[in-house]
Design a protein around this motif. Structure first.
Motif, PDB file in Angstrom:
ATOM      1  N   PRO A   1      21.185  19.976  27.367  1.00  0.00           N
ATOM      2  CA  PRO A   1      20.987  21.098  28.229  1.00  0.00           C
ATOM      3  C   PRO A   1      20.169  22.396  27.737  1.00  0.00           C
ATOM      4  CG  PRO A   1      23.260  21.084  27.786  1.00  0.00           C
ATOM      5  CD  PRO A   1      22.575  20.124  26.969  1.00  0.00           C
ATOM      6  N   ARG A   2      19.977  22.304  26.488  1.00  0.00           N
ATOM      7  CA  ARG A   2      19.347  23.406  25.898  1.00  0.00           C
ATOM      8  C   ARG A   2      17.945  23.031  25.535  1.00  0.00           C
ATOM      9  NH1 ARG A   2      22.384  28.004  24.922  1.00  0.00           N
ATOM     10  NH2 ARG A   2      24.347  27.855  25.740  1.00  0.00           N
ATOM     11  N   GLY A   3      17.039  23.998  25.093  1.00  0.00           N
ATOM     12  CA  GLY A   3      15.869  23.785  24.413  1.00  0.00           C
ATOM     13  C   GLY A   3      14.930  23.485  25.661  1.00  0.00           C
ATOM     14  N   LEU A   4      13.708  22.874  25.132  1.00  0.00           N
ATOM     15  CA  LEU A   4      12.437  22.650  25.853  1.00  0.00           C
ATOM     16  C   LEU A   4      12.579  21.197  26.321  1.00  0.00           C
ATOM     17  CD1 LEU A   4       9.675  23.852  23.445  1.00  0.00           C
ATOM     18  CD2 LEU A   4      10.714  25.227  25.246  1.00  0.00           C
ATOM     19  N   TRP A   5      11.880  21.147  27.670  1.00  0.00           N
ATOM     20  CA  TRP A   5      11.745  19.904  28.257  1.00  0.00           C
ATOM     21  C   TRP A   5      11.088  18.976  27.376  1.00  0.00           C
ATOM     22  CZ3 TRP A   5      13.632  18.945  33.378  1.00  0.00           C
ATOM     23  CH2 TRP A   5      14.158  19.936  33.709  1.00  0.00           C
TER      24      TRP A   5
ATOM     25  N   LEU B   1      18.715  16.413  31.103  1.00  0.00           N
ATOM     26  CA  LEU B   1      19.298  17.762  31.315  1.00  0.00           C
ATOM     27  C   LEU B   1      20.707  17.650  30.823  1.00  0.00           C
ATOM     28  CD1 LEU B   1      18.576  18.775  35.045  1.00  0.00           C
ATOM     29  CD2 LEU B   1      17.588  19.803  32.773  1.00  0.00           C
TER      30      LEU B   1
ATOM     31  N   GLU C   1      15.569  12.445  34.624  1.00  0.00           N
ATOM     32  CA  GLU C   1      15.305  13.771  34.105  1.00  0.00           C
ATOM     33  C   GLU C   1      17.066  14.385  34.297  1.00  0.00           C
ATOM     34  OE1 GLU C   1      11.187  15.292  35.584  1.00  0.00           O
ATOM     35  OE2 GLU C   1      12.687  15.100  36.999  1.00  0.00           O
TER      36      GLU C   1
ATOM     37  N   VAL D   1      18.117  24.417  35.911  1.00  0.00           N
ATOM     38  CA  VAL D   1      18.581  23.332  36.923  1.00  0.00           C
ATOM     39  C   VAL D   1      19.666  22.637  36.933  1.00  0.00           C
ATOM     40  CG1 VAL D   1      17.474  20.876  37.388  1.00  0.00           C
ATOM     41  CG2 VAL D   1      16.082  22.874  36.545  1.00  0.00           C
ATOM     42  N   LEU D   2      20.375  22.787  35.737  1.00  0.00           N
ATOM     43  CA  LEU D   2      21.712  22.074  35.703  1.00  0.00           C
ATOM     44  C   LEU D   2      22.471  22.768  36.297  1.00  0.00           C
ATOM     45  CD1 LEU D   2      22.752  19.500  34.277  1.00  0.00           C
ATOM     46  CD2 LEU D   2      23.538  21.042  32.410  1.00  0.00           C
TER      47      LEU D   2
ATOM     48  N   GLY E   1      28.343  23.808  28.460  1.00  0.00           N
ATOM     49  CA  GLY E   1      27.873  24.906  27.465  1.00  0.00           C
ATOM     50  C   GLY E   1      26.872  25.740  28.198  1.00  0.00           C
ATOM     51  N   VAL E   2      26.768  25.718  29.543  1.00  0.00           N
ATOM     52  CA  VAL E   2      25.943  26.639  30.273  1.00  0.00           C
ATOM     53  C   VAL E   2      26.663  27.373  31.085  1.00  0.00           C
ATOM     54  CG1 VAL E   2      24.054  26.629  31.954  1.00  0.00           C
ATOM     55  CG2 VAL E   2      23.920  24.630  30.462  1.00  0.00           C
TER      56      VAL E   2
ATOM     57  N   LEU F   1      10.659  28.466  30.060  1.00  0.00           N
ATOM     58  CA  LEU F   1      10.548  27.373  29.201  1.00  0.00           C
ATOM     59  C   LEU F   1      11.905  27.367  28.548  1.00  0.00           C
ATOM     60  CD1 LEU F   1       6.905  27.456  27.893  1.00  0.00           C
ATOM     61  CD2 LEU F   1       7.917  25.793  29.271  1.00  0.00           C
ATOM     62  N   ALA F   2      12.475  28.373  28.126  1.00  0.00           N
ATOM     63  CA  ALA F   2      13.680  28.336  27.310  1.00  0.00           C
ATOM     64  C   ALA F   2      14.841  27.947  27.964  1.00  0.00           C
ATOM     65  CB  ALA F   2      13.783  29.693  26.236  1.00  0.00           C
TER      66      ALA F   2
ATOM     67  N   GLY G   1      14.843  26.767  31.327  1.00  0.00           N
ATOM     68  CA  GLY G   1      14.633  25.763  32.613  1.00  0.00           C
ATOM     69  C   GLY G   1      15.689  24.764  32.823  1.00  0.00           C
ATOM     70  N   LYS G   2      15.957  24.263  31.797  1.00  0.00           N
ATOM     71  CA  LYS G   2      17.118  22.969  31.936  1.00  0.00           C
ATOM     72  C   LYS G   2      18.363  23.665  32.590  1.00  0.00           C
ATOM     73  CE  LYS G   2      16.521  20.003  28.618  1.00  0.00           C
ATOM     74  NZ  LYS G   2      16.575  19.578  27.100  1.00  0.00           N
ATOM     75  N   ARG G   3      18.554  24.754  31.839  1.00  0.00           N
ATOM     76  CA  ARG G   3      20.105  25.406  32.066  1.00  0.00           C
ATOM     77  C   ARG G   3      20.022  25.792  33.563  1.00  0.00           C
ATOM     78  NH1 ARG G   3      20.779  29.036  27.219  1.00  0.00           N
ATOM     79  NH2 ARG G   3      18.784  28.502  26.477  1.00  0.00           N
TER      80      ARG G   3
ATOM     81  N   LYS H   1       9.147  17.368  36.435  1.00  0.00           N
ATOM     82  CA  LYS H   1       7.706  17.936  35.773  1.00  0.00           C
ATOM     83  C   LYS H   1       6.773  17.913  36.668  1.00  0.00           C
ATOM     84  CE  LYS H   1       9.153  16.553  31.169  1.00  0.00           C
ATOM     85  NZ  LYS H   1       9.148  15.417  30.154  1.00  0.00           N
TER      86      LYS H   1
END
Lengths: 261, 236
Positions: free
Chosen positions: B97-101, B93, B89, A151-152, A164-165, A144-145, A147-149, A213
């Protein structure tokens, strides 16, 4: 069926592992790491044998060994010009060979190879469930913390770095968390089949989902249905539970192929 | 005025192979720079050095900007055709790019991008040109002060290219956006860039397109006489 405590425990731990492995599997398939999960799972044999040789609890020995392998793979991948597939191939063969050599050195030990390879979800204790639940919470919180990074960074490490990833750090963390998930799943579903639980629900979901999602949600749903269905079928038809779970997943995957997006 | 980028005898090597060597130039704020050169000239790697993604093997590169101030459109993104990440999405993103969806309100995009109708489409289902537009719009949505484009327009038709470069040119002229791009298109470079860096392992020439696009320089850069390209010189 539900009145039996071993069935209750199996269903509970099954759902925990199903959800965790499905979430992780979504990222594994996105990052083309299916072969890596297979290699770690098979190398875990060496971890289990090492635990028995050194008189360590098998679960913790497996976890430590898998995490170590994950770190080594990530390191070699980033430092060497050899392709990741090749590195993982070496790991795969080396791990399983080491496992068999170590098992052969265990005096008087008659390994229940069948339960190692295919798991025994009906034999899990409450203690196993607590450990699985605790580790699963860590894994899901990590996903969860980050996940976005995660994917990116699959699009391009440069592209994500500018935002910043740190793709390298994410890589290390992901290799480790995948190894941890496999180690946790092995006791219930076994060395051979854990990859199935990681890959098949995510692959099924890919055939159906139209957004990220949806991808994560459908994968978890498919995984839980397969696990509950598999355990139920194995109870009524007296089948081995791990393989039955995977067969139900495969059937759901086949059904998803019929669906045209 | 302080230089945005100051490169002093910069060299990049990977092991034994030299990617480029002894490159010196400056880039001023609010300028439009185009890096040109044949395939394998080291253009992408030079851009990566300028951004700070790679450390040069020798020489000094001073940059007067931070990562937060830039937007970068790489040559290609790895987008699997079956990837179920929607355009919406993807933009979310990129912005956070950080934190929850969670859903983030999207900025409004200029009609020039014509991407509003694509928001719920999976990225993997976009055409090459649509994907390029989405990436450019996404990168510009964080309002960077410096925009890096690596062969950005390759998948876009000529009319779309003209529209988007017109739009970028206005951002450059009106909002002071600094643009540093890699291009194979000497027409677009001549039309928009106010500085060109001609690279082929070494810096062959640099300056305003009208002064550097000489037959002699182009021959030195591409290794063959390019009569067609002489036109640019005469046009300017």
């Amino acid at each position: 069926m539900l009145s039996f405590p071993f069935i209750q425990r199996a269903l509970l731990v099954g759902c925990i592992i199903a959800i965790t492995s499905a979430f992780l599997g979504v990222f594994v398939t996105l990052r083309n790491m299916s072969f890596y999960t297979d290699a770690i799972a098979h190398s875990a044999l060496a971890g289990i044998a090492l635990g028995l040789l050194l008189h360590l609890p098998p679960l913790w020995a497996t976890i430590l060994f898998c995490i170590l392998l994950g770190l080594i793979t990530a390191y070699v991948k980033q430092r060497s010009q050899v392709s990741t597939d090749t590195v993982i191939g070496v790991l795969f063969a080396g791990g399983i060979a080491l496992g068999i050599v170590l098992i052969s050195q265990l005096e008087g030990y008659r390994a229940d190879l069948f339960s190692l390879l295919f798991g025994d979800i009906l034999a899990v204790s409450w203690n196993d469930i607590i450990i699985s639940a605790g580790l699963s919470i860590i894994i899901v919180l990590f996903l969860l913390a980050t996940g976005k990074r995660l994917v990116l960074s699959t699009f391009s490490s440069d592209f994500s770095y500018v935002r910043g990833v740190n793709a390298k750090a994410i890589d290390y963390a992901f290799f480790v968390i995948t190894a941890l998930t496999i180690a946790v799943g092995i006791q219930s579903i076994g060395i051979v089949l854990i990859t199935g639980l990681l890959i098949i629900p995510a692959a099924t979901s890919r055939n159906l989902a139209r957004s990220f999602k949806q991808l994560a949600f459908i994968a978890a749903l498919v995984s839980v249905i397969a696990t509950l269905g598999g355990i139920t079928l194995s109870y009524y038809f007296n089948l081995p539970s791990g393989p039955t779970i995977i067969l139900v997943s495969v059937a759901l995957f086949m059904l998803s192929l019929l669906h045209h997006r | 005025m302080t230089d945005l980028v100051h490169a002093d005898h910069v060299t990049l090597r990977y092991g034994a192979s030299e990617i480029f060597s002894d490159v010196s130039f400056t880039i001023e704020p609010h300028s439009f720079t185009s890096i040109v050169g044949p395939n394998g000239a080291g253009k992408t790697q030079l851009m990566r050095v300028i951004i700070g993604l790679v450390t040069p093997s020798a020489g000094v590169l001073l940059r007067n900007f931070t990562m937060h101030q830039i937007g970068y459109v790489p040559q290609r993104l790895y987008v699997h055709p079956a990837l179920p990440v929607t355009v919406r999405e993807f933009i979310q993103l990129y912005i956070t790019p950080r934190g929850l969806w969670r859903s983030v309100a999207l900025p409004t995009f200029d009609p020039k991008f014509s991407i509003d109708h694509l928001m719920n489409k999976p990225l993997g289902k976009l055409s090459g040109g649509q994907l390029q537009r989405v990436i450019l719009a996404t990168v510009l949505s964080t309002q960077p002060q410096i925009l890096f484009l690596d062969e950005f327009s390759s998948g876009i038709d000529p009319q779309g290219q003209a529209e988007l470069f017109g739009y970028l040119h206005r951002l450059h002229e009106q909002a002071g956006l600094t643009i540093i791009m890699i291009s194979h298109d000497l027409d677009i470079t001549s039309q928009y860039a106010d500085q060109v860096l001609c690279l082929n392992k070494n810096l062959i020439c640099h300056g305003r397109p009208r002064y550097v696009f000489t037959a002699e320089n182009l021959e030195k850069m591409y290794g063959i006489p390019l009569t067609k390209l002489e036109r640019h010189h005469h046009h300017d």
